[in-house]
Scaffold this motif. Structure first.
Motif, PDB file in Angstrom:
ATOM      1  N   PHE A   7       0.795  -0.994   0.161  1.00 13.55           N
ATOM      2  CA  PHE A   7      -0.160  -0.287   0.330  1.00 13.55           C
ATOM      3  C   PHE A   7       0.767   1.711   0.056  1.00 13.55           C
ATOM      4  O   PHE A   7       0.430   2.439  -0.851  1.00 13.55           O
ATOM      5  CB  PHE A   7      -0.820   0.140   0.917  1.00 13.55           C
ATOM      6  CG  PHE A   7      -1.495   1.417   1.505  1.00 13.55           C
ATOM      7  CD1 PHE A   7      -2.429   1.943   0.579  1.00 13.55           C
ATOM      8  CD2 PHE A   7      -1.202   2.168   2.696  1.00 13.55           C
ATOM      9  CE1 PHE A   7      -3.462   2.880   0.626  1.00 13.55           C
ATOM     10  CE2 PHE A   7      -2.095   3.403   2.891  1.00 13.55           C
ATOM     11  CZ  PHE A   7      -2.778   3.718   2.343  1.00 13.55           C
ATOM     12  N   LEU A   8       1.748   1.396   0.781  1.00 14.59           N
ATOM     13  CA  LEU A   8       2.504   2.183   1.054  1.00 14.59           C
ATOM     14  C   LEU A   8       3.730   3.076  -0.412  1.00 14.59           C
ATOM     15  O   LEU A   8       3.712   3.685  -1.048  1.00 14.59           O
ATOM     16  CB  LEU A   8       4.155   2.096   1.634  1.00 14.59           C
ATOM     17  CG  LEU A   8       3.245   2.565   3.230  1.00 14.59           C
ATOM     18  CD1 LEU A   8       4.282   2.097   4.746  1.00 14.59           C
ATOM     19  CD2 LEU A   8       2.569   3.602   3.848  1.00 14.59           C
ATOM     20  N   ARG A  10       2.826   1.871  -2.982  1.00 13.50           N
ATOM     21  CA  ARG A  10       1.403   2.224  -4.355  1.00 13.50           C
ATOM     22  C   ARG A  10       1.140   4.406  -4.060  1.00 13.50           C
ATOM     23  O   ARG A  10       1.012   4.454  -5.145  1.00 13.50           O
ATOM     24  CB  ARG A  10       0.011   2.292  -4.251  1.00 13.50           C
ATOM     25  CG  ARG A  10       0.309   0.131  -4.589  1.00 13.50           C
ATOM     26  CD  ARG A  10      -0.913   0.095  -4.545  1.00 13.50           C
ATOM     27  NE  ARG A  10      -2.120  -0.343  -4.103  1.00 13.50           N
ATOM     28  CZ  ARG A  10      -2.663  -1.293  -2.908  1.00 13.50           C
ATOM     29  NH1 ARG A  10      -1.120  -2.199  -3.271  1.00 13.50           N
ATOM     30  NH2 ARG A  10      -2.922  -1.323  -2.151  1.00 13.50           N
ATOM     31  N   GLN A  11       1.052   4.396  -3.083  1.00 12.55           N
ATOM     32  CA  GLN A  11       1.052   5.851  -2.459  1.00 12.55           C
ATOM     33  C   GLN A  11       2.247   6.678  -3.051  1.00 12.55           C
ATOM     34  O   GLN A  11       2.073   7.900  -3.838  1.00 12.55           O
ATOM     35  CB  GLN A  11       0.645   5.998  -0.812  1.00 12.55           C
ATOM     36  CG  GLN A  11      -0.575   4.944  -0.281  1.00 12.55           C
ATOM     37  CD  GLN A  11      -1.823   4.853  -1.640  1.00 12.55           C
ATOM     38  OE1 GLN A  11      -2.603   5.949  -1.899  1.00 12.55           O
ATOM     39  NE2 GLN A  11      -2.169   3.922  -1.513  1.00 12.55           N
ATOM     40  N   LEU A  15       0.869   9.384  -5.478  1.00 15.55           N
ATOM     41  CA  LEU A  15       0.041  10.221  -5.284  1.00 15.55           C
ATOM     42  C   LEU A  15       0.881  11.168  -6.088  1.00 15.55           C
ATOM     43  O   LEU A  15       0.777  12.982  -6.774  1.00 15.55           O
ATOM     44  CB  LEU A  15       0.538  10.618  -3.425  1.00 15.55           C
ATOM     45  CG  LEU A  15      -0.147   9.816  -2.427  1.00 15.55           C
ATOM     46  CD1 LEU A  15       0.073   9.928  -1.236  1.00 15.55           C
ATOM     47  CD2 LEU A  15      -2.089  10.357  -3.061  1.00 15.55           C
ATOM     48  N   SER A  18      -0.188  11.863  -9.663  1.00 13.60           N
ATOM     49  CA  SER A  18      -1.731  12.353  -9.929  1.00 13.60           C
ATOM     50  C   SER A  18      -1.433  13.760  -9.191  1.00 13.60           C
ATOM     51  O   SER A  18      -2.092  14.326 -10.143  1.00 13.60           O
ATOM     52  CB  SER A  18      -2.837  11.377  -9.288  1.00 13.60           C
ATOM     53  OG  SER A  18      -1.937  10.844  -7.506  1.00 13.60           O
ATOM     54  N   TYR A  44      -5.423   8.525 -10.654  1.00 14.96           N
ATOM     55  CA  TYR A  44      -5.318   7.963  -9.119  1.00 14.96           C
ATOM     56  C   TYR A  44      -5.449   6.424  -9.440  1.00 14.96           C
ATOM     57  O   TYR A  44      -4.881   5.387  -9.075  1.00 14.96           O
ATOM     58  CB  TYR A  44      -5.222   8.432  -7.767  1.00 14.96           C
ATOM     59  CG  TYR A  44      -4.880   8.145  -6.610  1.00 14.96           C
ATOM     60  CD1 TYR A  44      -4.010   8.183  -6.023  1.00 14.96           C
ATOM     61  CD2 TYR A  44      -6.084   6.475  -5.899  1.00 14.96           C
ATOM     62  CE1 TYR A  44      -3.943   7.348  -5.015  1.00 14.96           C
ATOM     63  CE2 TYR A  44      -6.390   6.545  -5.032  1.00 14.96           C
ATOM     64  CZ  TYR A  44      -4.627   6.494  -4.544  1.00 14.96           C
ATOM     65  OH  TYR A  44      -4.808   5.400  -3.726  1.00 14.96           O
ATOM     66  N   ASP A  48      -3.216   3.191  -9.416  1.00 12.99           N
ATOM     67  CA  ASP A  48      -3.304   2.172  -8.304  1.00 12.99           C
ATOM     68  C   ASP A  48      -3.959   1.034  -8.415  1.00 12.99           C
ATOM     69  O   ASP A  48      -3.465   0.222  -8.295  1.00 12.99           O
ATOM     70  CB  ASP A  48      -4.536   2.628  -6.802  1.00 12.99           C
ATOM     71  CG  ASP A  48      -4.158   1.939  -5.965  1.00 12.99           C
ATOM     72  OD1 ASP A  48      -3.328   1.835  -5.341  1.00 12.99           O
ATOM     73  OD2 ASP A  48      -5.120   1.295  -5.825  1.00 12.99           O
TER      74      ASP A  48
END
Length: 232
Positions: A7-8, A10-11, A15, A18, A44, A48
Motif C-alpha cells: 500500500f505504501l 502504491r501511494q 500520489l 496524480s 489515481y 493504483d
C-alpha cells in the motif's frame, strides 16, 4: 504478503504522479478545477489498479503459484477475517469463565494462523481444514453457546447441552492448536536442519582446532628439547 508495505509503495508512486498531473491540468493546460480534479481521481484509481496488478504478478512469481491460487487464498483470508469478527461478537454474550477462556483461545489461535498464511500463502495448504471446517465450527459452536447461555431459565437438558458445547469447544481448541503446528511445521523443519548443520560445522571446526593444537605440541623425545636441556 505484506499488504501495508505494498500500500505504501502504491501511494509513493501514485500520489506524486496524480497530484503533478492535477497541477499540470489546472495551471499548464488551463482546465477548470472540477474537470482537473476529476482527471486526478481517474489517474489515481487507474494507476493504483495497475500498480496493484504488477505487485500481484510479482508476488505470484516469487511464491511459485498460479494467479488463481493466489486469488483463492486471498479470498479465503478475507472470509476467515469475516468469520473471526462473528466469533468475537459473542464475547459479550458469554457468562461462563471457562467458555470465555476457550473463546479467547480460539480467537488468538485463529489470528495466528491467519497471520502465518498472510505472510506465506503457501502455508494455506498445510491448514486447509482450519479455513474450510474448524473456523466454521468455532463460529457455529460459540453462537450456539451464546444463545443457550442467554436463556432466562435453564432446565437440566439445557445445562447438559451447555456442558457438551463447552467440551466440544475444548476439543476444537486442540484441533486448531494442531493447525498452528501444521502451519509452522516447515519452519520447524528448516530450523532443525539449520541447527543440525550448525552442529556439524561446529564439530568439524572443533576437530580441526584440536588437530592444530596437537600438531603444535612438542613430541616426546624431541631433539630440540634435548639440546635445550644439554645447553642448560
Amino acid at each position: 504478503m505484506n499488504y501495508f508495505q505494498q500500500f505504501l509503495t502504491r501511494q509513493a508512486i501514485m500520489l506524486p504522479v496524480s497530484f503533478g498531473s492535477w497541477l499540470y491540468f489546472l495551471l499548464g493546460a488551463g482546465m477548470g478545477f472540477v474537470p482537473a480534479t476529476g482527471l486526478l481521481i481517474a489517474i489515481y484509481l487507474a494507476g493504483d489498479f495497475t500498480v496493484r496488478q504488477v505487485q500481484t504478478t510479482s508476488e505470484v512469481k516469487r511464491l511459485g503459484m498460479t494467479r488463481s491460487e493466489f486469488k483463492h487464498i486471498e479470498h479465503q483470508l478475507g472470509e476467515a477475517k469475516s468469520k473471526l469478527r462473528q466469533l468475537n461478537a459473542h464475547y459479550g454474550n458469554i457468562r461462563s469463565v471457562q467458555a470465555f477462556r476457550q473463546l479467547n483461545e480460539l480467537n488468538k489461535l485463529s489470528k495466528r494462523i491467519i497471520g502465518i498464511v498472510r505472510q506465506n500463502p503457501k502455508k494455506f495448504y498445510n491448514v486447509e481444514k482450519f479455513f474450510y471446517a474448524h473456523l466454521d465450527s468455532a463460529v457455529e459452536l460459540s453462537s450456539k453457546y451464546a444463545l443457550l447461555a442467554n436463556q432466562p431459565t435453564k432446565d437440566e437438558e439445557m445445562k447438559v447441552a451447555l456442558q457438551q458445547t463447552r467440551e466440544t469447544l475444548g476439543d476444537l481448541n486442540e484441533e486448531i492448536r494442531k493447525d498452528v503446528k501444521r502451519a509452522l511445521a516447515t519452519d520447524l523443519e528448516t530450523l532443525r536442519f539449520e541447527l543440525d548443520y550448525a552442529d556439524v560445522l561446529t564439530g568439524k571446526e572443533r576437530k580441526e582446532l584440536d588437530a592444530a593444537e596437537t600438531k603444535s605440541l612438542p613430541l616426546e623425545g624431541d631433539d630440540s628439547d634435548d639440546r635445550k636441556q644439554i645447553g642448560s
